[in-house]
Design a protein around this motif. Structure first.
Motif, PDB file in Angstrom:
ATOM      1  N   HIS A 153       0.802  -1.231   0.000  1.00 12.71           N
ATOM      2  CA  HIS A 153       0.000   0.000   0.000  1.00 12.71           C
ATOM      3  C   HIS A 153       0.837   1.284   0.000  1.00 12.71           C
ATOM      4  N   SER A 154       2.068   1.214  -0.474  1.00 14.62           N
ATOM      5  CA  SER A 154       2.916   2.415  -0.505  1.00 14.62           C
ATOM      6  C   SER A 154       2.431   3.428  -1.537  1.00 14.62           C
ATOM      7  N   TYR A 155       1.600   2.993  -2.482  1.00  8.04           N
ATOM      8  CA  TYR A 155       1.059   3.942  -3.465  1.00  8.04           C
ATOM      9  C   TYR A 155       0.152   4.959  -2.785  1.00  8.04           C
ATOM     10  N   LEU A 156      -0.385   4.612  -1.602  1.00  6.20           N
ATOM     11  CA  LEU A 156      -1.222   5.544  -0.849  1.00  6.20           C
ATOM     12  C   LEU A 156      -0.408   6.368   0.145  1.00  6.20           C
ATOM     13  N   ASN A 157       0.670   5.772   0.666  1.00  9.86           N
ATOM     14  CA  ASN A 157       1.523   6.473   1.631  1.00  9.86           C
ATOM     15  C   ASN A 157       2.968   6.029   1.401  1.00  9.86           C
ATOM     16  N   PRO A 158       3.764   6.835   0.716  1.00 18.70           N
ATOM     17  CA  PRO A 158       5.130   6.425   0.353  1.00 18.70           C
ATOM     18  C   PRO A 158       6.178   6.693   1.431  1.00 18.70           C
ATOM     19  N   LYS A 159       5.749   7.119   2.614  1.00 21.20           N
ATOM     20  CA  LYS A 159       6.689   7.573   3.648  1.00 21.20           C
ATOM     21  C   LYS A 159       7.754   6.524   3.967  1.00 21.20           C
ATOM     22  N   HIS A 160       7.355   5.260   4.147  1.00 18.93           N
ATOM     23  CA  HIS A 160       8.319   4.229   4.523  1.00 18.93           C
ATOM     24  C   HIS A 160       9.279   3.897   3.381  1.00 18.93           C
ATOM     25  N   GLN A 216      10.277   5.965   1.075  1.00 14.47           N
ATOM     26  CA  GLN A 216      11.213   7.096   1.000  1.00 14.47           C
ATOM     27  C   GLN A 216      12.260   7.026   2.111  1.00 14.47           C
ATOM     28  N   MET A 217      11.846   6.584   3.298  1.00 16.14           N
ATOM     29  CA  MET A 217      12.776   6.462   4.420  1.00 16.14           C
ATOM     30  C   MET A 217      13.843   5.398   4.120  1.00 16.14           C
ATOM     31  N   ILE A 218      13.430   4.272   3.559  1.00 11.96           N
ATOM     32  CA  ILE A 218      14.395   3.218   3.216  1.00 11.96           C
ATOM     33  C   ILE A 218      15.375   3.727   2.166  1.00 11.96           C
ATOM     34  N   ARG A 219      14.864   4.466   1.173  1.00 11.70           N
ATOM     35  CA  ARG A 219      15.749   5.012   0.142  1.00 11.70           C
ATOM     36  C   ARG A 219      16.776   5.961   0.749  1.00 11.70           C
ATOM     37  N   GLU A 220      16.341   6.825   1.648  1.00 13.17           N
ATOM     38  CA  GLU A 220      17.269   7.777   2.288  1.00 13.17           C
ATOM     39  C   GLU A 220      18.393   7.052   3.024  1.00 13.17           C
ATOM     40  N   ILE A 221      18.037   6.010   3.756  1.00 10.89           N
ATOM     41  CA  ILE A 221      19.047   5.266   4.518  1.00 10.89           C
ATOM     42  C   ILE A 221      19.989   4.519   3.576  1.00 10.89           C
ATOM     43  N   LEU A 222      19.437   3.933   2.523  1.00  8.96           N
ATOM     44  CA  LEU A 222      20.263   3.225   1.538  1.00  8.96           C
ATOM     45  C   LEU A 222      21.291   4.151   0.905  1.00  8.96           C
ATOM     46  N   LEU A 223      20.834   5.310   0.447  1.00  5.93           N
ATOM     47  CA  LEU A 223      21.740   6.240  -0.227  1.00  5.93           C
ATOM     48  C   LEU A 223      22.757   6.845   0.741  1.00  5.93           C
ATOM     49  N   GLU A 224      22.362   6.925   1.999  1.00  3.85           N
ATOM     50  CA  GLU A 224      23.288   7.427   3.019  1.00  3.85           C
ATOM     51  C   GLU A 224      24.404   6.412   3.274  1.00  3.85           C
ATOM     52  N   LYS A 225      24.033   5.146   3.367  1.00  2.00           N
ATOM     53  CA  LYS A 225      24.998   4.088   3.683  1.00  2.00           C
ATOM     54  C   LYS A 225      25.715   3.561   2.439  1.00  2.00           C
ATOM     55  N   LEU A 226      24.983   3.505   1.300  1.00  2.00           N
ATOM     56  CA  LEU A 226      25.538   2.942   0.060  1.00  2.00           C
ATOM     57  C   LEU A 226      25.281   3.909  -1.093  1.00  2.00           C
ATOM     58  N   ILE A 277      11.953   3.017  -6.176  1.00  2.00           N
ATOM     59  CA  ILE A 277      10.857   2.792  -5.225  1.00  2.00           C
ATOM     60  C   ILE A 277       9.530   2.702  -5.994  1.00  2.00           C
ATOM     61  N   SER A 278       8.685   1.769  -5.570  1.00  2.00           N
ATOM     62  CA  SER A 278       7.465   1.478  -6.331  1.00  2.00           C
ATOM     63  C   SER A 278       6.476   2.633  -6.316  1.00  2.00           C
ATOM     64  N   SER A 279       6.496   3.466  -5.266  1.00  2.00           N
ATOM     65  CA  SER A 279       5.556   4.586  -5.189  1.00  2.00           C
ATOM     66  C   SER A 279       5.861   5.659  -6.226  1.00  2.00           C
TER      67      SER A 279
END
Length: 694
Positions: A165-172, A174-184, A191-193
């Motif tokens: 259900h990320s198409y309705l609320n992409p917050k999580h 986006q958070m995973i993407r931020e952490i990924l790009l920060e670490k790697l 992201i599917s949203s």
């Protein structure tokens, strides 16, 4: 001359790379064999050829529009990046479980295609968003960091993120993407949203995985292409054709490469729609046959039919349901493994089969003399007299008829006690019937009668087979436009800049919320317009609104077009009336007493279509000058007949050609069967009709 008036269209196909240069309305084209290892090499080669023909320097090119099969081929051949999927706990196996449908219902030994990513490449995090977009379980940063650490240790190059259900609320997401790009920071992330913000997790997860899988490959290729073109002194912007029939920037293409999966065929449909507009044709069957596949598309009111889900990499003879579903805007067409390079063989039931395997350009059909030993459709066409061995591809490729005869005899004739001609006839009839059957099924699925349609044929192989296809389908009129052999590349130059934004927000008409609908559609309009503005800062941008509706309880919805006024002033009664009208057209009657629901909202932002100059259609005049004769096999007669040869560049407006005949040009040959006559229209289109009807 303003350099922006010099434009280059490039279509990389499975066998040939087509290059078209347009200068002040005049078109110069060439076909070169696709160079698989470095596709940009074929582009540079073809570009130099058309520049010489047009008398311009490469540095004078003001715009390049490109379509490619590279994304499709990477998915089919499973040669993308090492990719991981991060999803919601409990949903790790969605892309492997697929859906409950079976494409061969009674096959007990049915093998479903493997998912793009094996199970050990799929990771989960504890989080949950419900079907209304409310957060039920918060995502913890520590959980994400644990997964990122595993991804780093395994050496993944690309990561797809698809949560429930990320198409309705992409917050999580986006958070995973931020952490990924920060670490790697060197890892590619999708992201599917953003890639496909629509309901149905199987299709959405599959789409974001496919995007992540090909993203590094396409980014690398597009970077190399820009560098090579820069080395040639070309500083203009490069744009990409997308699957929905429009053009996007190279940066958007690199971010969303999955939208390029059907870019070549989409260009062909745009090309056919442009011809349909010039001839004011309301019903057109677009037939595009190249070296690897054949594509058939229905075009009504000069607009190709579109869809939001399609399949790639079908593993079971191009059967629906046997491939990878991709949920993006796409021109709706049926595609089968029937091209000039499609390989023929005899199966265990002693029946001739053609495709989907293709000889491609390396080694190519047996007649190319490049160590290909198995017979392809081109070999059959050569043996049946449809091709001139000394003048194929404008004389750039010499064909060897004896190689074709040996291949047909060895792989087909000896198995079925046939000589080379009989084997070639069998192969040609099988491939023509495969295409005719695909067209019939596609028409029935859309409630259409093809006898009312005009066929427009293009692609290197289509004009060779279109006449026979018309005989099989009962289609009376066939148009083969100028530049048919490179039709998709020309279509790129006719396409508008466009981008479609869509989103799943479930709503029943009984809960109709006009203000919310207006805000949602305005948000989608702004998103789509923003993408188009990255390509074109000056042209006016129009918005096309569409909603997907169904009766409550139904599994799938139908698209309903809305006017700007209907979209910006939402009215429940109008939405209901539009749905019932279109539903009745498609299925014959509405369903009384059931609520109606909307599942997907869509806005396509587009620049205006290229202005069309109507063709003043004329009657037949004097006979065309013949350039000799050749024996050609006529499938309807079942025997060879003497066909006149006419050079297409010698045809003038009103010149008529009586079938059987061959109208030859550098990129293709038009076969006019005994049942038809042809005439050249004022714009150079070859108009082929039943004898006695022109």
């Amino acid at each position: 001359m303003n350099s922006t008036s010099i434009r280059l269209g490039v279509d990389i196909g499975g066998t040939f790379t087509d290059v078209v240069l347009e200068k002040a309305g005049e078109v110069f084209s060439t076909k070169v064999l696709t160079t698989y290892a470095a596709p940009e090499n074929a582009i540079i080669d073809g570009m130099h050829q058309v520049c010489v023909k047009a008398g311009v320097a490469p540095s004078e090119i003001g715009q390049i529009i490109h379509g490619t099969t590279l994304a499709t081929n990477a998915l089919i051949e499973r040669r993308g990046a090492k990719t991981a999927l991060i999803t919601t706990q409990g949903f790790r196996d969605v892309i492997e479980m697929r859906s409950e449908s079976r494409f061969e219902q009674y096959d007990l030994n049915l093998n479903l295609p493997d998912p793009l990513l094996a199970r050990q490449m799929r990771f989960t995090v504890a989080e949950r968003v419900d079907a209304k977009g409310d957060i039920l379980i918060d995502l913890q940063r520590s959980d994400v960091e644990d997964v990122v650490e595993q991804i780093a240790e395994a050496g993944f190059e690309s990561v797809a993120i698809g949560l429930i259900h990320s198409y309705l609320n992409p917050k999580h997401e986006q958070m995973i993407r931020e952490i990924l790009l920060e670490k790697l920071p060197d890892v590619s992330v999708s992201i599917s949203s953003e890639v496909s913000p629509q309901m149905r997790e199987y299709e959405r997860f599959n789409t974001v995985v496919a995007n992540a899988y090909i993203k590094p490959l396409m980014a690398s290729y597009l970077g190399r292409l820009e560098a090579r073109l820069g080395d040639e002194g070309i500083a203009c912007r490069i744009f990409l054709m997308h699957s929905g029939g429009g053009i996007i920037s190279i940066q958007n293409a690199a971010d969303f490469p999955v939208r390029l999966v059907e870019s070549g065929p989409a260009g062909g449909a745009v090309f056919a729609a442009h011809i349909a507009a010039q001839y004011e044709l309301e019903k057109v069957l677009s037939f595009d046959m190249g070296g690897t596949t054949a594509k058939i598309c229905l075009i009504k009111n000069q607009t190709p039919k579109t869809s939001r889900v399609f399949e790639v990499a079908r593993t079971y003879r191009f059967k629906k349901g046997s491939g990878m579903p991709i949920s993006i805007p796409v021109i709706d067409m049926v595609e089968i493994g029937a091209g000039g390079g499609s390989i023929a063989h005899v199966d265990a039931m002693q029946q001739i089969r053609v495709g989907p395997e293709s000889a491609g350009s390396e080694p190519g059909p047996a007649c190319y003399g490049r160590d290909g030993t198995r017979p392809a459709v081109t070999d059959a066409d050569l043996v049946l007299g449809k091709l001139d061995p000394d003048n194929f591809a404008g004389g750039s490729i010499k064909l060897f008829p004896e190689h074709s005869e040996n291949a047909l005899t060895g792989h087909v004739g000896e198995r079925l006690d046939m000589d080379a001609v009989e084997a070639a006839f069998g192969v040609a009839e099988v491939v023509d019937e495969n295409m005719a059957n695909a067209a019939r099924v596609h028409a029935v699925e859309n409630g259409e009668d093809l006898s009312d349609y005009t066929m427009i044929a293009f692609g290197g192989a289509a004009p060779l087979h279109a006449g026979r296809l018309c005989e099989k389908l009962g289609v009376d009129r066939l148009l083969v436009p100028p530049g048919a052999g490179v039709g998709s590349a020309i279509g790129f130059l006719r396409a508008p800049f466009s981008f479609e934004a869509n989103r799943s927000v479930y709503m029943k008409l009984s809960d109709f919320d006009g203000p919310m609908i207006k805000k949602l559609l305005k948000d989608l309009q702004s998103e789509a317009t923003g993408f188009v503005r990255t390509c074109d800062a000056e042209s006016p941008i129009m918005s096309e609104f569409k909603v997907y509706m169904r009766y409550t309880g139904q599994g799938w919805e139908i698209p309903i077009d809305l006017t700007v006024a209907q979209a910006m002033n939402p009215d429940k009664d109008v939405f209901e009336a539009r749905f019932i009208e279109d539903y009745t057209k498609l299925f014959g009657r509405p369903v009384d007493g059931m609520d109606i629901e909307i599942t997907v909202w869509s806005v396509n932002a587009t620049t205006p279509k290229e202005e069309v100059t109507l063709v003043s259609q004329i009657g037949a005049g004097s006979a065309a000058v013949q350039d000799g004769t050749r024996d050609v096999f006529d499938a309807a007669e079942g025997s060879f007949c003497k066909a006149s040869i006419v050079l297409r560049d010698q045809l003038g407006a009103g010149h008529r050609v009586q079938g059987p005949a061959l109208i030859t040009e550098a990129e293709t040959t038009i076969i006019v069967p005994s049942s038809r006559d042809a005439m050249c229209q004022a714009d150079g289109c070859v108009d082929i009709m039943l004898k006695g009807s022109n």
